[in-house]
Design a protein around this motif. Structure first.
Motif, PDB file in Angstrom:
ATOM      1  N   THR A   1       0.846  -1.196   0.000  1.00 44.13           N
ATOM      2  CA  THR A   1       0.000   0.000   0.000  1.00 44.13           C
ATOM      3  C   THR A   1       0.883   1.249   0.000  1.00 44.13           C
ATOM      4  O   THR A   1       1.978   1.251   0.574  1.00 44.13           O
ATOM      5  CB  THR A   1      -0.877   0.088   1.273  1.00 44.13           C
ATOM      6  N   ALA A   2       0.392   2.312  -0.618  1.00 45.88           N
ATOM      7  CA  ALA A   2       0.958   3.673  -0.498  1.00 45.88           C
ATOM      8  C   ALA A   2       2.431   3.773  -0.883  1.00 45.88           C
ATOM      9  O   ALA A   2       3.130   4.665  -0.412  1.00 45.88           O
ATOM     10  CB  ALA A   2       0.740   4.211   0.917  1.00 45.88           C
TER      11      ALA A   2
ATOM     12  N   HIS B   1      -3.883   2.363  -3.298  1.00 46.87           N
ATOM     13  CA  HIS B   1      -4.815   1.819  -2.307  1.00 46.87           C
ATOM     14  C   HIS B   1      -4.502   0.364  -1.958  1.00 46.87           C
ATOM     15  O   HIS B   1      -4.714  -0.071  -0.824  1.00 46.87           O
ATOM     16  CB  HIS B   1      -6.233   1.933  -2.859  1.00 46.87           C
TER      17      HIS B   1
ATOM     18  N   ASP C   1      -3.391   6.831  -1.751  1.00 43.62           N
ATOM     19  CA  ASP C   1      -4.588   5.985  -1.756  1.00 43.62           C
ATOM     20  C   ASP C   1      -5.180   5.880  -3.163  1.00 43.62           C
ATOM     21  O   ASP C   1      -6.330   5.498  -3.324  1.00 43.62           O
ATOM     22  CB  ASP C   1      -5.609   6.572  -0.768  1.00 43.62           C
TER      23      ASP C   1
ATOM     24  N   GLY D   1       2.142   3.732   4.973  1.00 41.22           N
ATOM     25  CA  GLY D   1       0.917   4.486   5.165  1.00 41.22           C
ATOM     26  C   GLY D   1       1.185   5.761   5.930  1.00 41.22           C
ATOM     27  O   GLY D   1       2.284   5.956   6.450  1.00 41.22           O
TER      28      GLY D   1
END
Ligand code: MN
Length: 295
Positions: A63-64, A100, A130, A255
């Protein structure tokens, strides 16, 4: 020559990737988490592979961040939950944007005999962290030679050249190699911080011999660096504007906060829809280790 502070020595640490594959990790360490938005750097090999040996990393999420693979020797097959399937070969980059959420696998080809690569992550800024997932393969990059030193621009700009790789913060990535040995003076953006990692052989930075197991950190304010390479030596020069957004890292997640990472890990643990399945990877799904935070 102005009075530049000497580079800071940061010891790399031994780590494992996939099924017991030993690598050297230069980022993150306790001393330094990021160089610009570059937030992870593994030196993989160079290593000879015996029959049946190779790198095999089962399905895992991100993620991210962007995963950025620079291949020097050997081939790796990338597959992801978008349906991408791409073999990366020497001189090429695979760049996967997690946004995301995405999942992928990485595997040496069955007949592989040699492996040498740099595996990096780039933290995505808030406007893109995201966003939608994407995958891109870059088979051709700007290359030039100064004296006997060969340079490849992996990310960002150098002089009149711009790398094709799509990144979302001001960054530099450059591979510097010399078959016969040589010295190169490179102009740097003084608003960037920089890092240098030896990939093979022996290098000197500003005429000071550099231990190949140490990552060199060059703080902002520097407008040049001199790299001296022994015969057959290679190094990676990274740079970037120091990050001005939070970069929390845990396992394969980046994140803006612990809460964001806890939510991502719950989704992976429960096989939720945020991370799709990798074709051929479902039976090799890697379980996340327990979260290091309570609450
Ligand atoms: Mn990965």
């Amino acid at each position: 020559m102005n009075n530049l502070p000497p580079p800071e020595r940061i010891a790399t640490r031994k780590a494992e990737l996939g099924e017991g594959f030993a690598i050297a990790r230069a980022l993150p360490t306790a001393q330094r988490r990021t160089i610009g938005a570059w937030c992870f750097l593994d030196r993989i090999g160079p290593v000879n592979l015996g029959a049946g040996q190779g790198l095999h990393v089962g399905a895992h999420p991100h993620t991210a961040l962007q995963t950025f693979t620079w291949m020097i020797e050997g081939e790796i097959l990338h597959r992801d939950s978008l349906g991408s399937e791409q073999v990366i070969r020497p001189g090429q980059i695979n760049l996967m944007t997690a946004g995301h959420g995405i999942a992928h696998t990485e595997d040496s080809l069955p007949d592989a005999t040699r492996l040498h690569a740099a595996q990096l992550w780039i933290a995505l800024p808030p406007a893109h962290a995201d966003g939608p997932a994407a995958f891109a393969h870059y088979p051709v990059l700007p290359r030039w030679t100064v004296n006997t030193v060969d340079c490849t621009l992996l990310a960002g700009r150098h002089g009149a050249l711009t790398a094709p790789t799509q990144v979302y913060t001001p960054l530099l990535g450059m591979d510097v190699h010399s078959a016969s040995g040589g010295t190169i003076a490179l102009t740097l953006d003084p608003t960037f911080e920089h890092g240098v990692l030896t990939l093979t052989g022996d290098i000197a930075i500003d005429a000071q011999p550099w231990d190949s197991d140490s990552f060199a950190y060059l703080p902002p304010g520097r407008d040049h660096v001199s790299l001296q390479l022994g015969a057959g030596s290679r190094c990676l020069l990274l740079g970037g504007a120091p990050v001005d957004f939070p970069v929390v890292m845990w396992w394969n997640f980046v994140g803006p906060s612990r809460e964001a990472i806890i939510a991502a890990q719950r989704e992976w643990d429960t096989h939720g829809p945020r991370f799709g399945d990798v074709p051929g990877g479902t039976e090799r799904r890697i379980a996340a280790p327990p979260l290091p935070w309570t609450g």
